[in-house]
Design an enzyme around this catalytic site. Structure first.
Site, PDB file in Angstrom:
ATOM      1  N   VAL A 192       0.832  -1.292   0.038  1.00 58.02           N
ATOM      2  CA  VAL A 192      -0.159   0.294  -0.052  1.00 58.02           C
ATOM      3  C   VAL A 192       0.641   1.239  -0.082  1.00 58.02           C
ATOM      4  O   VAL A 192       0.621   2.005  -0.678  1.00 58.02           O
ATOM      5  CB  VAL A 192      -0.950   0.007   1.136  1.00 58.02           C
ATOM      6  CG1 VAL A 192      -1.711   1.357   1.443  1.00 58.02           C
ATOM      7  CG2 VAL A 192      -1.954  -1.271   1.127  1.00 58.02           C
ATOM      8  N   HIS A 222     -15.298   0.966   8.216  1.00 59.02           N
ATOM      9  CA  HIS A 222     -14.902   0.431   6.994  1.00 59.02           C
ATOM     10  C   HIS A 222     -14.084  -1.136   7.387  1.00 59.02           C
ATOM     11  O   HIS A 222     -13.271  -1.697   7.665  1.00 59.02           O
ATOM     12  CB  HIS A 222     -13.093   1.156   6.386  1.00 59.02           C
ATOM     13  CG  HIS A 222     -12.588   0.301   5.693  1.00 59.02           C
ATOM     14  ND1 HIS A 222     -12.905   0.303   4.149  1.00 59.02           N
ATOM     15  CD2 HIS A 222     -10.996  -0.206   5.544  1.00 59.02           C
ATOM     16  CE1 HIS A 222     -12.299  -0.372   3.367  1.00 59.02           C
ATOM     17  NE2 HIS A 222     -11.009  -0.853   4.235  1.00 59.02           N
TER      18      HIS A 222
END
Length: 306
Positions: free
Chosen positions: A14, A175
């Site tokens: 990421v 999330h």
């Protein structure tokens, strides 16, 4: 503090992808990568510099927390990865230790900018970053459901045969598995979903597609990177350009919908100083209940975190 410098803490999939996307977007003149794996960090920085030679000029290097101290924004991607059937919440303890250590080092170096947290479970890790940094909550932002909302627009677009950009739709709350799709607020060209759609949309199937998207990607390639990296860039863009953009990101709630003292996603106005305002959208009774249930899931999972 240098608004033209950004620090990316965590040079894994990421972090490296976010740094690459930031470079292509040309939002910052300087990008510093930080990771405890110094050899990998130097290699990622060198690879990015090679790419940068064909892009817009920027300085990209493997640095340390002293370099990060001057940055206007620090993005934290370091954390525990999920494997197999592990949920985001299952790695809470491991991620909290990593994120807490990163924030401690960042603040000890004298950082005074904005922290953007992407480490999972992102709502809880943003709260850890808030507590450990001592910064105002407006300057500690989680990527939240920005990516989930993008997935929602894609899922609806495929069913409605319309461009995703023409759809206004938001996922709110965690999330994660308790996230809530705000179907009552979906608009296509100003029309409500039920008025635009020629046939009924299977809302449960849409919600399931969105909620399980990351698990499908992890099952296939072992991790996610491009989607969350793009969400990171979009948040940073709104901040550095002082856009006053409204994005669903994770922030500390202070009584909205009766929820207080927990990080989760609601639409927020983002500008150069961070989150200027948390918006309270119109939701139906079922959606409010779903949002509150999501908050309780996070509150229970976050007990004992510092």
């Amino acid at each position: 503090m240098d608004p033209h410098r950004i620090a990316v803490i965590g040079a894994g999939h990421v972090g490296a992808t976010a740094a690459y996307a930031l470079m292509l977007r040309a939002l910052f003149r300087e990008i510093v990568l930080i990771d405890r794996d110094e050899e990998r960090t130097r290699a990622e920085a060198a690879d990015l510099e090679d790419a940068n030679a064909l892009a817009r000029p920027a300085r990209i290097w493997a640095g340390d927390y002293a370099d990060a101290a001057r940055a206007g924004i620090a993005v934290i991607t370091a954390g525990a990865a999920t494997h197999g059937d592990e949920t985001r919440l299952s790695v809470t303890g491991r991620s909290a230790a990593i994120v807490g250590s990163c924030v401690d080092a960042l603040m000890a170096a004298g950082f005074g900018g904005i922290i953007v947290v992407a480490s999972n479970p992102v709502d809880l890790m943003a709260h850890v970053a808030l507590r450990r940094s001592g910064l105002p909550s407006a300057r500690v932002i989680g990527t939240g459901t920005l990516l989930d909302s993008s997935r929602l627009r894609q899922a609806l677009a495929a069913r409605l045969a319309v461009a995703p950009g023409a759809i206004h739709a938001q996922v709110l709350g965690e999330h994660g598995d308790s996230e809530m799709v705000a179907f009552s607020g979906v608009r296509i060209g100003g029309m409500r979903l039920e008025d635009y759609a020629q046939a009924a949309i299977d809302r449960e199937a849409v919600t399931r597609d969105v909620r399980e998207a990351a698990y499908r990607i992890v099952s296939g390639k072992g991790y996610t990177s491009f989607g969350v990296a793009t969400a990171i860039v979009r948040i940073c863009e709104a901040l550095v350009r002082d856009e006053h953009a409204v994005l669903p990101v994770s922030t500390l709630l202070t009584g909205e919908f009766g929820i207080e003292g927990i990080y989760l996603s609601l639409p927020c106005v983002l500008r150069a100083g961070g989150i200027e305002r948390v918006l309270v959208p119109e939701l139906d009774a079922g959606e409010v209940a779903g949002l509150r249930a999501s908050a309780e899931v996070l509150r229970e999972a976050g007990r004992g975190l510092g």
